[in-house]
Write a protein that holds these residues in place. Structure first.
Motif, mmCIF file in Angstrom:
data_model
loop_
_atom_site.group_PDB
_atom_site.id
_atom_site.type_symbol
_atom_site.label_atom_id
_atom_site.label_comp_id
_atom_site.label_asym_id
_atom_site.label_seq_id
_atom_site.Cartn_x
_atom_site.Cartn_y
_atom_site.Cartn_z
ATOM 1 N N CYS A 168 -6.338 -0.342 -2.263
ATOM 2 C CA CYS A 168 -6.003 -1.718 -1.611
ATOM 3 C C CYS A 168 -6.166 -2.797 -2.856
ATOM 4 O O CYS A 168 -5.609 -3.766 -2.963
ATOM 5 N N ARG A 169 -7.049 -2.651 -3.697
ATOM 6 C CA ARG A 169 -7.319 -3.388 -4.664
ATOM 7 C C ARG A 169 -6.076 -3.488 -5.773
ATOM 8 O O ARG A 169 -5.759 -4.317 -6.246
ATOM 9 N N TYR A 226 -7.283 10.864 1.013
ATOM 10 C CA TYR A 226 -8.125 9.709 0.537
ATOM 11 C C TYR A 226 -9.189 9.214 1.043
ATOM 12 O O TYR A 226 -9.520 9.138 2.341
ATOM 13 N N THR A 227 -10.412 9.052 0.445
ATOM 14 C CA THR A 227 -11.881 8.932 0.722
ATOM 15 C C THR A 227 -11.698 7.184 1.121
ATOM 16 O O THR A 227 -10.785 6.788 0.443
ATOM 17 N N PRO A 228 -12.612 6.688 1.987
ATOM 18 C CA PRO A 228 -12.893 5.365 1.934
ATOM 19 C C PRO A 228 -12.921 4.786 0.589
ATOM 20 O O PRO A 228 -12.351 3.353 0.347
ATOM 21 N N LEU A 229 -13.659 5.147 -0.271
ATOM 22 C CA LEU A 229 -13.790 4.636 -1.587
ATOM 23 C C LEU A 229 -12.318 4.579 -2.499
ATOM 24 O O LEU A 229 -11.719 3.325 -3.200
ATOM 25 N N LYS A 230 -11.595 5.687 -2.396
ATOM 26 C CA LYS A 230 -10.586 5.764 -3.041
ATOM 27 C C LYS A 230 -9.391 4.887 -2.399
ATOM 28 O O LYS A 230 -8.402 4.222 -3.079
ATOM 29 N N PHE A 231 -9.492 5.001 -0.800
ATOM 30 C CA PHE A 231 -8.674 3.843 -0.166
ATOM 31 C C PHE A 231 -8.606 2.351 -0.663
ATOM 32 O O PHE A 231 -7.837 1.507 -0.813
ATOM 33 N N TRP A 232 -10.131 2.145 -0.687
ATOM 34 C CA TRP A 232 -10.652 0.757 -1.254
ATOM 35 C C TRP A 232 -10.130 0.268 -2.643
ATOM 36 O O TRP A 232 -9.352 -0.856 -2.857
ATOM 37 N N HIS A 233 -9.919 1.306 -3.370
ATOM 38 C CA HIS A 233 -9.267 1.037 -4.825
ATOM 39 C C HIS A 233 -7.896 0.968 -4.758
ATOM 40 O O HIS A 233 -7.052 0.199 -5.629
ATOM 41 N N LEU A 260 0.945 -1.204 0.016
ATOM 42 C CA LEU A 260 0.038 0.030 0.178
ATOM 43 C C LEU A 260 0.910 1.062 0.011
ATOM 44 O O LEU A 260 0.835 2.348 -0.806
#
Length: 403
Positions: free
Chosen positions: A263-264, A254-261, A70
């Motif tokens: 991670c992926r 980083y928003t939660p959605l951006k952080f999820w991306h 990450l």
């Protein structure tokens, strides 16, 4: 004999890897074969697998590797890595030196994931060269480990001092020249690297060295903070990376959605499974006590005693890929054989012999991770390693005989 079973499994493993079989399945298959040869039933093997999975060491390594993935990906997304390399190239004209410095710097952190940390940096530094994947792998892996020969931040040096009873300052002073020798032995490989013209790469960079140094410092600051937390404040590597990562996530909003991306994109499950496979093999190795048969097998060889000691350390290093393992296994065996008091020259020779085996095996996670990252041919990387490692071992042997 019992020791022959272990050598058979390891030999088969090397043959399969030589035929470019995937490392993960090879590790799993080798674990199954080793367990079967030592009469381990299915239930007992599943117990070993569960033990390896829930081991604090395995869990810690997996978490550290995920955090490093990450961290590295975020640094790439936000332009830190690009600015770091441009700054280094502006200040240091020797591109080969830049490539060697990057893994050496990251190597100051005693982390299993250090090689994965520095691999993207070496990859970017080599972007304008005609280097093969194997050459990048060699530089990243080789120069990542120059400190581990003597730096007391690494547990192998501390353990060797405690087991041998030798004062730590004396042991460090005796091992330190080998760190310098490793650097020198790697120079021929660096010289073979062909550097292409940089073209417009320097365009847009600050003109003065002062401005370049400022750009470089800001770009490398997150990594410097991690290293400082580990070296100066004795913070665990995973926690240090996690704290700096958290600060960067907040700073770059980083928003939660951006952080999820993130991670992926960043977390490679295949790499995490590879680590688990290596840890499973080591667990089977410990639970079956397969290494116990090595000393008696090697004692049958018609060679001097110190060579037997070196072979034990070398083979354990190859079979485990861990400095702590060969120090923890070889040193007690040697000390028992010599009557409980080991000399400094013999301790240094055993340490270097084990480390040589440690550097020439896919069991070493840094090698496995590096080869996987660059998609390199493991056989070719190992061939490049043999020369300098053999020279290092020869110097250690000569130093013991003279000393």
């Amino acid at each position: 004999m019992e020791g022959l079973k272990l050598l058979l499994v390891f030999g088969l493993m090397m043959v399969l890897l030589g035929r470019q079989a995937p490392l993960g399945p090879v590790m799993l298959g080798s674990s199954l074969l080793l367990a079967a040869l030592y009469h381990t039933g299915p239930v007992a093997f599943l117990g070993m697998a569960w033990q390896a999975t829930k081991s604090p060491v395995t869990l810690e390594m997996e978490v550290i590797l995920a955090l490093i993935m990450l961290f590295e990906h975020l640094l790439g997304q936000q332009g830190y890595l690009e600015k770091m390399l441009l700054g280094l190239r502006g200040l240091i004209r020797n591109q080969r030196l830049v490539m060697a410095m990057l893994p050496a710097f990251i190597g100051l952190m005693p982390s299993v994931g250090g090689a994965l940390f520095s691999a993207p940096l070496v990859g970017q530094a080599a972007a304008r060269t005609s280097m093969a994947a194997e050459e990048k792998s060699f530089i990243n892996y080789y120069y990542r480990h120059i400190w581990e020969y003597f730096l007391p931040l690494y547990p192998g040096v501390l353990l060797a001092s405690r087991l041998s009873g030798l004062p730590l300052p004396r042991l460090i002073a005796a091992l330190a020249p080998y760190g310098l020798l490793v650097i020198l032995l790697g120079i021929p490989a660096l010289r073979r690297v062909k550097i292409e013209p940089e073209g417009e790469e320097r365009e847009g960079l600050p003109a003065s060295h002062h401005a370049l140094a400022g750009e470089l410092f800001l770009s490398i600051l997150p990594v410097l903070v991690v290293v400082a937390l580990v070296l100066v404040f004795q913070v665990e590597v995973g926690l240090a990376v996690g704290l700096v990562l958290l600060v960067l996530l907040v700073r770059h909003r980083y928003t939660p959605l951006k952080f999820w991306h993130l991670c992926r994109e960043a977390i490679a499950v295949k790499t995490l499974l590879l680590v688990w496979g290596v840890m499973l093999f080591k667990q089977v190795l410990v639970d079956t006590r397969a290494v116990d048969g090595l000393p008696s097998l090697l004692a049958m060889l018609p060679v001097p005693e110190f060579v037997i000691f070196g072979l034990i350390s070398f083979l354990v290093g190859m079979l485990t890929g861990l400095t702590v393992a060969y120090v923890g296994i070889a040193f007690p065996i040697v000390m028992t054989a010599v009557g409980g008091q080991i000399s400094l020259p013999l301790a240094v020779f055993i340490f270097i012999a084990g480390f040589t085996g440690n550097m020439l095996t896919p069991m070493h996670l840094c090698l496995a991770l590096t080869v996987d990252f660059f998609k390199a041919d493991l056989r070719k990387v190992l061939r490049m390693m043999v020369g300098p490692e053999a020279a290092l071992l020869a110097v250690a042997m000569a130093a013991y005989l003279v000393w």
